[in-house]
Write an enzyme that holds these catalytic residues in place. Structure first.
Site, PDB file in Angstrom:
ATOM      1  CE  LYS A  90      -1.438  -4.689  37.908  1.00  0.00           C
ATOM      2  NZ  LYS A  90      -0.138  -5.804  37.117  1.00  0.00           N
ATOM      3  CG  ASP A 138       0.783   0.312  32.006  1.00  0.00           C
ATOM      4  OD1 ASP A 138       1.837   0.507  30.824  1.00  0.00           O
ATOM      5  OD2 ASP A 138       1.251  -0.560  31.779  1.00  0.00           O
TER       6      ASP A 138
END
Length: 412
Positions: A90, A138
């Site tokens: 990410k 998340d």
């Protein structure tokens, strides 16, 4: 061959496989798809990210013993656990999108083009400090956005939903972000982030796209494609199959895009892998159009707990995703443990959201109909992407029975 296979319902080995009737391995990369992800965009992302402190390509690990035990010729694992010290791929997406946003917004304030190098060097601190970014997460995407905001000098607010762990919340806060916990599931936190952004003049930096919100998710995906290019550059031969965990689908679409533009009709078979408790891609492929799933989406694979697919990802995977699988949480835990304590392969620390692709391969190789449907056999060369390490160290220890440090040291 069946186009929809379900096995082992209610057991630890449960899986579903759905073939995509819209998939076309001979389909050309279209102008519309090139407007989402392109060679030009990838070149800019690679150049930009290569200039950030701590940059290094992550390893593509050869797992010959596991390949032999599963019955394939070759298995490679792209290990993203060390990416920029953030523990996941990410870092390539959220932070890159923050940098692109700041270049555009600072450019508007100055009345001229602002380069990515200027953003990275914090050449305009006053202008950057007036900008606030936000997102729902998340865990890993929010950490990336917060890290980018801290590095480039803007403010950051991160929204998490009810079941995100305290450890993941604290990891985001460590980068200076304000973290706001919302009731409900991931999709509820997306809506909360959007609402408060509108009320406060913040910029949403999301990894999912929807009508009216495309530019920033496109930048996130372009950052993700750097990972795919690194992995494919390291291969001497074209993989025959790539198994990819989904979530909203941005990462899977980025890998598929790189495969199609690089190899065309010779690209690998691309198999998407959902958690069975948030199987929005299974339902989307079945319906032939983006289809949301409801409920609390409470899967252990928290980074994949998404009920709605990204519109941009669908534009790519509609024709370039060949199949989709749904896997249970137990399959993910089993794959984590298998990588942590291999017989002779290098040990790998893989978080719970990193292994759906590998779990899909394991499930498929254990079923003759699934193997036949996917064209898997003893000559197959398979690639999977391990998209996170032990980003929640306490949870990793609980699931694997050893710390990530012990696994890395080979003492687990």
């Amino acid at each position: 061959m069946s186009t929809d296979i379900t096995r082992g319902a209610g057991t630890d080995a449960a899986f579903t496989l759905v073939m995509n009737p819209l998939a076309d391995r001979g389909a050309a990369w279209t102008e519309a798809q090139n407007a989402i992800l392109s060679d030009k965009g990838l070149d800019l992302a690679r150049h930009t990210i290569a200039g950030w402190p701590g940059h290094a390509p992550t390893p593509l690990v050869n797992l010959p013993a596991l390949a032999a035990s599963l019955g394939v010729a070759d298995l490679r694992y792209k290990d993203e656990g060390g990416r920029f010290g953030l523990g996941s791929f990410k870092a390539l997406g959220g932070a890159y999108a923050v940098a692109r946003l700041l270049a555009a917004e600072i450019g508007k304030a100055l009345g001229r083009d602002v380069t990515m190098d200027e953003v990275a060097s914090r050449a305009h601190p006053d202008e950057a400090a007036r900008i606030s970014v936000c997102c729902a997460t998340d865990g890993n995407h929010g950490r990336s956005v917060a890290w980018g905001a801290r590095n480039f000098g803007c403010k950051c607010n991160i929204f998490i939903h009810a079941s995100v762990s305290q450890a993941r919340k604290s990891a985001i806060e460590a980068y200076g972000a304000t973290v706001i916990r919302c009731a409900g599931n991931y999709d509820d936190s997306v809506r909360a982030a959007q609402q408060q952004a509108g009320e406060n003049g913040w910029f949403v930096v999301s990894d999912t796209s929807y009508a009216g919100y495309m530019d920033i998710p496109r930048d996130v995906m372009q950052g993700y494609e750097v990972m795919a290019a690194e992995a494919f550059d390291a291969m001497d031969t074209v993989p025959t199959h790539v198994f990819l965990q989904t979530g909203v689908g941005g990462m899977a679409a980025a890998v598929a895009a790189q495969a199609v533009r690089r190899w065309g009709a010779a690209r690998p078979v691309i198999i998407l892998c959902d958690p069975d408790r948030s199987a929005c891609w299974v339902e989307t492929i079945r319906a032939g159009k983006p289809t949301a799933v409801g409920g609390d989406l409470d899967t252990l694979m928290a980074g994949l707990a998404c009920g709605e697919v990204s519109a941009l990802a669908w534009d790519i995977l509609r024709t370039h995703g060949d199949a989709v699988m749904a896997l249970c949480d137990a399959a993910a835990v089993s794959a984590m443990r298998l990588l942590a304590r291999p017989e002779s392969d290098p040990p790998i620390v893989a978080g719970e959201s990193a292994v759906a692709g590998l779990a899909g391969l394991i499930a498929a190789m254990g079923d003759d109909d699934a193997k036949a449907s996917l064209g898997l056999d003893g000559t197959s060369r398979v690639m999977v992407f391990g998209t996170e390490g032990d980003t929640d160290a306490a949870l990793y220890h609980k699931l694997v029975g050893a710390t990530g440090d012990a696994v890395r040291a080979g003492t687990a």
